[in-house]
Design a protein around this motif. Structure first.
Motif, PDB file in Angstrom:
ATOM      1  N   ARG A  85      40.588  43.263  50.147  1.00 32.23           N
ATOM      2  CA  ARG A  85      42.005  43.191  49.772  1.00 32.23           C
ATOM      3  C   ARG A  85      42.472  41.738  49.660  1.00 32.23           C
ATOM      4  O   ARG A  85      43.185  41.372  48.724  1.00 32.23           O
ATOM      5  N   PHE A  86      42.048  40.909  50.616  1.00 31.94           N
ATOM      6  CA  PHE A  86      42.468  39.513  50.595  1.00 31.94           C
ATOM      7  C   PHE A  86      41.877  38.779  49.391  1.00 31.94           C
ATOM      8  O   PHE A  86      42.570  37.982  48.742  1.00 31.94           O
ATOM      9  N   SER A  87      40.631  39.042  49.069  1.00 35.95           N
ATOM     10  CA  SER A  87      39.991  38.384  47.929  1.00 35.95           C
ATOM     11  C   SER A  87      40.681  38.751  46.626  1.00 35.95           C
ATOM     12  O   SER A  87      40.823  37.916  45.726  1.00 35.95           O
ATOM     13  N   GLN A  88      41.132  39.975  46.520  1.00 33.15           N
ATOM     14  CA  GLN A  88      41.876  40.394  45.325  1.00 33.15           C
ATOM     15  C   GLN A  88      43.186  39.612  45.212  1.00 33.15           C
ATOM     16  O   GLN A  88      43.575  39.191  44.110  1.00 33.15           O
ATOM     17  N   GLU A  89      43.847  39.382  46.342  1.00 28.71           N
ATOM     18  CA  GLU A  89      45.104  38.635  46.322  1.00 28.71           C
ATOM     19  C   GLU A  89      44.860  37.172  45.946  1.00 28.71           C
ATOM     20  O   GLU A  89      45.609  36.589  45.152  1.00 28.71           O
ATOM     21  N   VAL A  90      43.825  36.570  46.520  1.00 35.15           N
ATOM     22  CA  VAL A  90      43.502  35.175  46.201  1.00 35.15           C
ATOM     23  C   VAL A  90      43.158  35.036  44.722  1.00 35.15           C
ATOM     24  O   VAL A  90      43.586  34.075  44.061  1.00 35.15           O
ATOM     25  N   LYS A  91      42.425  35.976  44.195  1.00 36.99           N
ATOM     26  CA  LYS A  91      42.074  35.934  42.778  1.00 36.99           C
ATOM     27  C   LYS A  91      43.325  35.937  41.906  1.00 36.99           C
ATOM     28  O   LYS A  91      43.424  35.172  40.933  1.00 36.99           O
ATOM     29  N   GLN A  92      44.280  36.771  42.249  1.00 39.14           N
ATOM     30  CA  GLN A  92      45.519  36.846  41.480  1.00 39.14           C
ATOM     31  C   GLN A  92      46.324  35.552  41.595  1.00 39.14           C
ATOM     32  O   GLN A  92      46.887  35.068  40.607  1.00 39.14           O
TER      33      GLN A  92
END
Length: 313
Positions: free
Chosen positions: A294-301
């Motif tokens: 979940r955190f990696s998805q947020e950082v990517k965005q």
């Protein structure tokens, strides 16, 4: 004709024989040393030794490195962030190690961005497992410093006392049934029970923490930032809320983060308070696999949306 003494001839023959034996033993030793390094030490992607070696020897032009401590290793999934990311997080290490990595990274010709996970305890020193740096000695002397030994120069011999540790890393990755491994990242798949996590939270609430500003390390960081045009993403991965209850100097931390605005090539993503469910934490400072996804998805965005903006929130 003068006859040579028999003992002289015998001695020379024995010396030649012993020299040949020594050369054979050296060759066998170097061969075993090379095989042990390539097949055991550098084989597991999550071992610190393999990450140090990769940073020093691999020069893939499109790679985007993720630098930091174990919090970097467990918070960022390279396969989610993008095909070029690689996680160089070293458990037990502090700013002195990721600064060493950053320095070596900036010596390379590639122009890709760099992601640094910033721990809010700041600029402190710890190298973690000493064995991470022995295979690439003396290139790692700036990290080992006073812990370095003269026998680290000697192939094969330098690993005495460390063989078990390297084999353990190798076997752990080969049989990592409870971990998700992804280009240097390592995440625990299991989820703690509420009772287990509550015990960790109670312990954390009794533990003091603070932001440390070691001038030598800070100066080195700023010198490296000033000497490159490469994009630097400085990201603070989530902490559980209990971590902040005895955090002594949040104002000093925020003042330092604000000073980074002067570096045009630095973007700061302060995500320490990001809402993460307790079941997505492995402990109060590290995410498990579910949380890392979940955190990696947020950082990517955030990276995709930043477009030159320095985001501190």
């Amino acid at each position: 004709m003068e006859n040579r003494p028999l003992f002289t001839s015998s001695f020379r023959g024995l010396a030649t024989y012993l020299l040949l034996i020594c050369l054979i033993l050296m060759g066998v030793g170097l061969g075993i040393n090379g095989l042990f390094e390539s097949q055991i030490i550098y084989a597991p992607s999550i071992s610190g030794a393999a990450k140090v070696n990769r940073m020093l020897t691999i020069h893939e032009p499109t790679e985007i490195p993720i630098l930091g401590s174990s919090r970097a290793e467990c918070s960022y999934q390279p396969s989610i962030l993008g095909p070029s990311y690689y996680n160089y997080g070293i458990p037990g290490s502090d700013a002195n190690v990721w600064l060493f990595f950053l320095e070596k990274e900036l010596e390379k010709e590639r122009q890709t961005p760099i992601l640094i996970n910033f721990d809010i305890k700041g600029f402190t020193r710890s190298i973690g497992d000493e064995g991470n740096y022995i295979p690439n000695f003396p290139a790692t002397l700036p990290v080992l410093k006073e812990k370095a030994n003269s026998w680290y120069y000697v192939p094969f011999v330098k690993y005495f006392g460390w063989y078990e540790s390297y084999v353990k890393y190798y076997l752990n990755e080969k049989s990592a049934f409870t971990k998700y491994i992804d280009r240097g990242a390592s995440n625990e798949k299991n989820v703690l029970t509420p009772e287990q996590f509550d015990r960790l939270v109670a312990k954390r609430k009794q533990t003091r923490a603070k932001f440390t500003y070691e001038k030598e390390l800070v100066n080195k960081f700023h010198t490296l930032l000033s000497g490159t045009e490469r994009q630097i993403y400085l990201v603070i991965a989530p902490y559980h809320s209990s971590y902040f209850e005895l955090f002594l100097n949040p104002e000093e931390l925020q003042d330092y983060l604000n000073k980074l605005f002067r570096f045009e090539n630095v973007k700061v993503f302060d995500l320490r308070y990001t809402a993460i469910d307790e079941e997505e934490f492995f402990n109060t400072t590290h995410l498990n696999y579910k949380g890392a996804v979940r955190f990696s998805q947020e950082v990517k965005q955030l990276i995709a949306a930043s477009e030159g903006k320095n985001l501190i929130r």
